[in-house]
Design an enzyme around this catalytic site. Structure first.
Site, PDB file in Angstrom:
ATOM      1  N   SER A  94      -9.655   2.063   3.147  1.00  0.00           N
ATOM      2  CA  SER A  94      -8.828   2.769   2.184  1.00  0.00           C
ATOM      3  C   SER A  94      -7.864   1.866   1.429  1.00  0.00           C
ATOM      4  O   SER A  94      -7.264   2.271   0.447  1.00  0.00           O
ATOM      5  CB  SER A  94      -8.019   3.852   2.918  1.00  0.00           C
ATOM      6  OG  SER A  94      -7.126   3.263   3.849  1.00  0.00           O
ATOM      7  N   SER A 118      -9.810  -0.258   7.517  1.00  0.00           N
ATOM      8  CA  SER A 118      -9.357  -0.098   6.138  1.00  0.00           C
ATOM      9  C   SER A 118      -8.641  -1.299   5.548  1.00  0.00           C
ATOM     10  O   SER A 118      -8.228  -1.261   4.392  1.00  0.00           O
ATOM     11  CB  SER A 118      -8.454   1.138   6.020  1.00  0.00           C
ATOM     12  OG  SER A 118      -9.207   2.313   6.172  1.00  0.00           O
ATOM     13  N   LYS A 121       0.838  -1.198   0.000  1.00  0.00           N
ATOM     14  CA  LYS A 121       0.000   0.000   0.000  1.00  0.00           C
ATOM     15  C   LYS A 121       0.873   1.249   0.000  1.00  0.00           C
ATOM     16  O   LYS A 121       1.894   1.292   0.680  1.00  0.00           O
ATOM     17  CB  LYS A 121      -0.916  -0.013   1.235  1.00  0.00           C
ATOM     18  CG  LYS A 121      -1.924   1.134   1.301  1.00  0.00           C
ATOM     19  CD  LYS A 121      -2.840   0.961   2.505  1.00  0.00           C
ATOM     20  CE  LYS A 121      -3.868   2.090   2.601  1.00  0.00           C
ATOM     21  NZ  LYS A 121      -4.788   1.906   3.746  1.00  0.00           N
TER      22      LYS A 121
END
Length: 489
Positions: A160, A184, A80
């Site tokens: 997210s 998330s 990420k």
């Protein structure tokens, strides 16, 4: 060779050990998939780093020293874009950091790379991890691999860590690093039909993670199976003297505890999670999985977590306040975007106005208001007090139970082109936020498909530092539900 992409991490490791295929072959097929992906999951691609790791892995496997080889050696992974990667662009998917290249490595990504994992690139996300649909990225939204059956509509991957979840569900990588502030990792895993796990707060170092809300942020992993999550978690967890919140508690080999034996374990079902707005299909699977756990020897009991109803407002006050403080560093002076102006204060203002997206600005403003001298006691301090009550609810519950079973999200994924208002978006996190506020470990496991053919999931919440037992319960759920849900091919 494309069949290699559908193997689990454990299967890839066994194939490499047995020399059924080489690490270079494994990585090359994934690099090709990443180069041609249509999900907008990868925003920075690092094939040269992945190939170098693959060549090193092949050398190690050729020496046949299995006992010293990590199960992640030569395994294709994504990271990420919230984790700083030395020499590789790290943006938090914000215009503010569009061209930022760190000179240091985050601890968790460093542990992955040192284990021999092959990083294919950096994954798309909501800007500064603020969002639950991955539609707030400066680089555009991520698409889910699943589509709505009735109209073929594309749906969001959740957020997210939407890029992380979509890349794993789309067979672009075998596992991915994500971050979980209020859900998330778990919520996007639920929307994409994969497994998402966050450990106890402090199990993983936060060093090198671009900060959103420091008392909540925690690294997590997304994989296609519970056992793969165990392998990744045991690699990235551990004490780090560069992070003062990092726990010194020893990290066991989580994978050794996955044995399917849950006889005598007490599973709590909190009545407060049966709230308005939850899908009837999710309730059905919740009850079905509860029944399955009973058949496997567990005892299912009703519990109460009375302060759950305050979790969403408490979370958004605290995370927004911490975000307003953490993001104050992006002022155009030291690094990141700078919009020049004649006056210093004007440069600050113009830089932040242009560099931050709408959702980030909204949370900064809310947080700054909550921390202001006239409102600190009224909002932020009171939110922290209620957070303590929420934590105490869990502590009290765990005096008589071992694990908690709840939905991961109230509904299936919504359409990519549907634009729910910010309040509705907040409510999507209603089932994941409480565990984050309490700092508890939790894992989302797919349990079935909706009538629209979209994934539905439940999560197991464990007691502090009981990731091993939590993973074992999740593995039982996975085994019972494997006949129901299959990833898109």
């Amino acid at each position: 060779m494309n069949e290699l992409r559908k193997l689990s991490i454990a299967q890839m490791h066994n194939g490499l050990k047995q020399r059924s295929f080489s690490a270079v072959e494994l990585i090359e097929v994934h690099i090709n998939a990443v180069e041609n992906e249509k999900l907008n999951a990868f925003i920075t691609k690092t094939p040269e780093i992945a190939i170098k790791a693959a060549k090193t892995a092949d050398e190690r496997f050729s020496q046949q020293k299995d006992s010293t080889i990590s199960p992640l050696m030569g395994i294709p992974v994504g990271v990420k874009d919230l984790f700083c990667t030395k020499g590789v662009k790290t943006t938090a998917c914000s215009k503010m950091l569009e061209n930022f290249i760190p000179t240091y490595e985050s601890t968790v990504s460093d542990l992955l790379l040192k284990s021999g994992a092959a990083m294919l690139g950096k994954l798309n996300m909501d800007e500064f991890a603020m969002g639950s649909a991955n539609i707030n990225s400066y680089f555009g939204p991520v698409e889910n691999v699943w589509v709505r059956k009735s109209d073929g509509e594309k749906v969001v991957p959740g957020g997210s860590s939407g890029g992380s979840a979509a890349s794993v569900a789309g067979f672009l990588c075998a596992g991915a690093l994500g971050s979980d502030t209020g859900g998330s990792v778990r919520q996007p895993a639920a929307y994409c039909g994969v497994v998402g796990a966050k450990p106890t707060y402090g199990r993983c170092s936060r060093f090198g993670m671009i900060a959103f809300a420091s008392s909540l942020d925690q690294a997590g992993v997304i994989t296609r199976s519970v056992s793969d999550s165990a392998l990744m978690l045991e690699t990235i967890c551990g004490y780090d003297n560069k992070d003062s919140t990092s726990s010194e508690r020893p990290v066991p080999r989580f994978s050794n505890f996955i044995n399917g034996d849950i006889k005598g374990r007490r599973i709590g079902i909190p009545k407060e999670y049966r709230m308005d707005g939850i899908s009837e299909e999710i309730i059905y699977h919740w009850e079905k999985v509860s029944s399955d756990l009973k058949e496997n020897g567990a005892e299912v009991v009703d519990i109460t977590l009375p302060h759950t109803k305050y979790a969403i407002p408490v979370y958004y006050l605290i995370c927004s306040a911490e975000a307003s403080s953490n993001l104050a560093r992006y002022d155009g002076v030291r690094y990141g975007l700078r919009v020049n102006a004649d006056i210093l204060e004007e440069m600050y203002s113009l830089t932040r106005a242009e560099g931050f997206g709408k959702e980030v600005k909204r949370r900064i403003l809310i947080g700054a208001y909550a921390l202001s001298s006239g409102h600190y006691n009224e909002y932020y301090e009171k939110a922290q007090c209620i957070r303590a009550l929420i934590r105490n609810d869990f502590i009290k519950a765990f005096e008589r139970i071992d694990y908690i079973l709840v939905p991961s999200a109230p509904t299936e994924a919504f359409g990519l082109n549907e634009k729910p208002d910010p309040l509705i978006m907040c409510i999507n996190d209603v089932f994941t936020v409480p565990a984050s506020l309490a700092g508890l470990p939790a894992i989302s496991v797919p349990v079935g498909l909706s009538n629209e053919g979209l994934p539905l999931a439940l999560q197991v919440i464990g007691n502090y530092y009981d990731e091993a037992g939590m993973l074992n319960v999740a593995s039982v759920i996975e085994q019972n539900c494997s006949r129901i849900i299959k990833l898109n091919s």
